[in-house]
Design a protein around this motif. Structure first.
Motif, PDB file in Angstrom:
ATOM      1  N   ARG A 160       0.844  -1.208   0.000  1.00  0.00           N
ATOM      2  CA  ARG A 160       0.000   0.000   0.000  1.00  0.00           C
ATOM      3  C   ARG A 160       0.873   1.249   0.000  1.00  0.00           C
ATOM      4  N   LEU A 161       2.190   1.049   0.128  1.00  0.00           N
ATOM      5  CA  LEU A 161       3.102   2.188   0.206  1.00  0.00           C
ATOM      6  C   LEU A 161       4.343   1.948  -0.656  1.00  0.00           C
ATOM      7  N   GLN A 166      20.426   1.645   4.718  1.00  0.00           N
ATOM      8  CA  GLN A 166      20.312   1.212   6.122  1.00  0.00           C
ATOM      9  C   GLN A 166      19.537   2.242   6.931  1.00  0.00           C
ATOM     10  N   LEU A 167      19.804   3.508   6.631  1.00  0.00           N
ATOM     11  CA  LEU A 167      19.058   4.557   7.353  1.00  0.00           C
ATOM     12  C   LEU A 167      17.567   4.498   6.977  1.00  0.00           C
ATOM     13  N   LEU A 168      17.295   4.254   5.698  1.00  0.00           N
ATOM     14  CA  LEU A 168      15.888   4.165   5.280  1.00  0.00           C
ATOM     15  C   LEU A 168      15.182   3.018   6.015  1.00  0.00           C
ATOM     16  N   THR A 169      15.867   1.882   6.110  1.00  0.00           N
ATOM     17  CA  THR A 169      15.282   0.736   6.836  1.00  0.00           C
ATOM     18  C   THR A 169      14.986   1.129   8.286  1.00  0.00           C
ATOM     19  N   GLN A 170      15.967   1.782   8.920  1.00  0.00           N
ATOM     20  CA  GLN A 170      15.761   2.229  10.318  1.00  0.00           C
ATOM     21  C   GLN A 170      14.586   3.189  10.425  1.00  0.00           C
ATOM     22  N   THR A 215      10.125   3.970  12.945  1.00  0.00           N
ATOM     23  CA  THR A 215       8.895   4.770  13.085  1.00  0.00           C
ATOM     24  C   THR A 215       7.690   3.843  13.229  1.00  0.00           C
ATOM     25  N   ALA A 216       7.651   2.804  12.411  1.00  0.00           N
ATOM     26  CA  ALA A 216       6.501   1.884  12.479  1.00  0.00           C
ATOM     27  C   ALA A 216       6.394   1.274  13.877  1.00  0.00           C
ATOM     28  N   SER A 217       7.505   0.797  14.396  1.00  0.00           N
ATOM     29  CA  SER A 217       7.404   0.106  15.694  1.00  0.00           C
ATOM     30  C   SER A 217       7.040   1.102  16.809  1.00  0.00           C
ATOM     31  N   LYS A 218       7.585   2.307  16.751  1.00  0.00           N
ATOM     32  CA  LYS A 218       7.249   3.329  17.755  1.00  0.00           C
ATOM     33  C   LYS A 218       5.770   3.696  17.694  1.00  0.00           C
ATOM     34  N   GLU A 219       5.221   3.661  16.498  1.00  0.00           N
ATOM     35  CA  GLU A 219       3.818   4.071  16.308  1.00  0.00           C
ATOM     36  C   GLU A 219       2.853   2.887  16.410  1.00  0.00           C
ATOM     37  N   GLY A 220       3.405   1.717  16.721  1.00  0.00           N
ATOM     38  CA  GLY A 220       2.559   0.522  16.861  1.00  0.00           C
ATOM     39  C   GLY A 220       1.996   0.023  15.539  1.00  0.00           C
ATOM     40  N   ILE A 221       2.746   0.250  14.462  1.00  0.00           N
ATOM     41  CA  ILE A 221       2.287  -0.225  13.141  1.00  0.00           C
ATOM     42  C   ILE A 221       3.156  -1.429  12.755  1.00  0.00           C
ATOM     43  N   PRO A 222       2.530  -2.580  12.604  1.00  0.00           N
ATOM     44  CA  PRO A 222       3.341  -3.792  12.460  1.00  0.00           C
ATOM     45  C   PRO A 222       3.862  -4.006  11.037  1.00  0.00           C
ATOM     46  N   ILE A 223       4.742  -3.155  10.563  1.00  0.00           N
ATOM     47  CA  ILE A 223       5.314  -3.409   9.239  1.00  0.00           C
ATOM     48  C   ILE A 223       6.844  -3.347   9.290  1.00  0.00           C
ATOM     49  N   LYS A 257       3.366  10.494   9.383  1.00  0.00           N
ATOM     50  CA  LYS A 257       2.129  10.870   8.685  1.00  0.00           C
ATOM     51  C   LYS A 257       1.773   9.831   7.634  1.00  0.00           C
ATOM     52  N   VAL A 258       2.777   9.430   6.857  1.00  0.00           N
ATOM     53  CA  VAL A 258       2.522   8.479   5.767  1.00  0.00           C
ATOM     54  C   VAL A 258       2.071   7.139   6.343  1.00  0.00           C
ATOM     55  N   LEU A 259       2.783   6.668   7.346  1.00  0.00           N
ATOM     56  CA  LEU A 259       2.471   5.338   7.892  1.00  0.00           C
ATOM     57  C   LEU A 259       1.060   5.312   8.490  1.00  0.00           C
ATOM     58  N   HIS A 260       0.697   6.371   9.216  1.00  0.00           N
ATOM     59  CA  HIS A 260      -0.658   6.390   9.786  1.00  0.00           C
ATOM     60  C   HIS A 260      -1.694   6.484   8.683  1.00  0.00           C
ATOM     61  N   TYR A 261      -1.431   7.286   7.667  1.00  0.00           N
ATOM     62  CA  TYR A 261      -2.396   7.422   6.574  1.00  0.00           C
ATOM     63  C   TYR A 261      -2.647   6.064   5.903  1.00  0.00           C
ATOM     64  N   VAL A 262      -1.568   5.328   5.700  1.00  0.00           N
ATOM     65  CA  VAL A 262      -1.696   4.078   4.938  1.00  0.00           C
ATOM     66  C   VAL A 262      -2.172   2.914   5.816  1.00  0.00           C
ATOM     67  N   TYR A 263      -1.673   2.835   7.041  1.00  0.00           N
ATOM     68  CA  TYR A 263      -1.904   1.604   7.804  1.00  0.00           C
ATOM     69  C   TYR A 263      -2.920   1.724   8.935  1.00  0.00           C
ATOM     70  N   ASP A 264      -3.457   2.907   9.206  1.00  0.00           N
ATOM     71  CA  ASP A 264      -4.439   3.008  10.300  1.00  0.00           C
ATOM     72  C   ASP A 264      -5.769   2.394   9.892  1.00  0.00           C
TER      73      ASP A 264
END
Ligand code: URA
Length: 238
Positions: free
Chosen positions: A84-85, A109-113, A118-126, A231-238
């Motif tokens: 979705r992203l 490597q920075l992009l992966t981090q 961000t996903a794990s901090k925001e509780g988004i399991p990706i 913002k992107v992660l919440h928009y896509v995965y919430d």
């Protein structure tokens, strides 16, 4: 357009299976102009039933622009084809050119981090493997220079097809080259970032390129990049 650019453009259309194109006639002013004869606009770039495999096959052993001369491997893209992203970078660097995979060097490597942190901090399991990652140009520009407009245009057609084949909910454009390719703007990342834009009805968030964030004097931008990603992660995965 130079002859070379016209030839590359025609080869590209040929690869898409387009057999006939119509040349727009030169307009010569006449005293009593007739209504213009309609010019057939070129067919939409993406063939029906497009797929990443078809796009990869169409790219083949690409020699459509000068970037093929020094490349080792074409870097097509990686990740979840139904994501979705989609993240779009600029072009492969040395590590990517060696491995044939996008964002595997320091910036990668920075992009992966950034994605996973961000996903794990925001509780988004990706994880990184759940998104799709690709670049505007698929071959490494010499000395990592910025891709030139004709290179972006030729290769950008494949980028459009990749995105349309995946049909994500959102695109994250990493840096000014990706923003320019998608939004056709010369505006800098600082002005574009943090807000939603649109590419063919798909939401686009622009943020800083990870390579920019690696430079010690740009550390302030990191916080903003993390905000954009949130913002992107919440928009896509919430
Ligand atoms: N920078 C990019 O823009 N893309 C890559 O794949 C690697 C570094």
């Amino acid at each position: 357009m130079t002859k070379d650019e016209i030839r590359q453009r025609l080869e590209f259309y040929q690869d898409l299976g387009i057999k006939t194109i119509y040349r727009r006639s030169v307009t010569v002013p006449i005293p009593n102009p007739q209504p213009p004869t309609p010019v057939l606009s070129l067919p939409t770039i993406e063939p029906p039933q497009d797929s990443l495999l078809k796009i990869l096959t169409d790219i083949g052993d690409c020699k459509r622009c000068r970037l093929h001369e020094a490349r080792n491997k074409i870097v097509f893209g990686s990740g979840n084809e139904q994501s979705r992203l989609v993240f779009v970078g600029e072009g492969p660097g040395a590590d990517e050119d060696q491995q044939g995979l996008p964002f595997v060097g320091r910036a990668g490597q920075l992009l992966t981090q950034m994605i996973e942190g961000t996903a794990s901090k925001e509780g988004i399991p990706i994880k990184r493997a759940d998104v799709y990652i690709c670049n505007v140009v698929k071959c490494r520009p010499p000395e990592n220079r910025t891709p030139q407009p004709d290179e972006m245009e030729i290769c950008g057609q494949f980028l459009s097809r990749q995105i349309l084949a995946i049909r994500p909910q959102a695109i994250c454009a990493l840096g000014s080259t990706a923003a320019k390719a998608l939004l056709g703007t010369k505006e800098g990342v600082t002005r574009l970032r943090g807000k939603w834009h649109n590419w063919r009805d798909i939401q686009v968030m622009v943020t800083y390129h990870p390579s920019y964030l690696l430079r010690p004097y740009n550390q302030n931008a990191k916080k903003e990049a993390w905000e954009d990603l949130k913002k992107v992660l919440h928009y896509v995965y919430d």
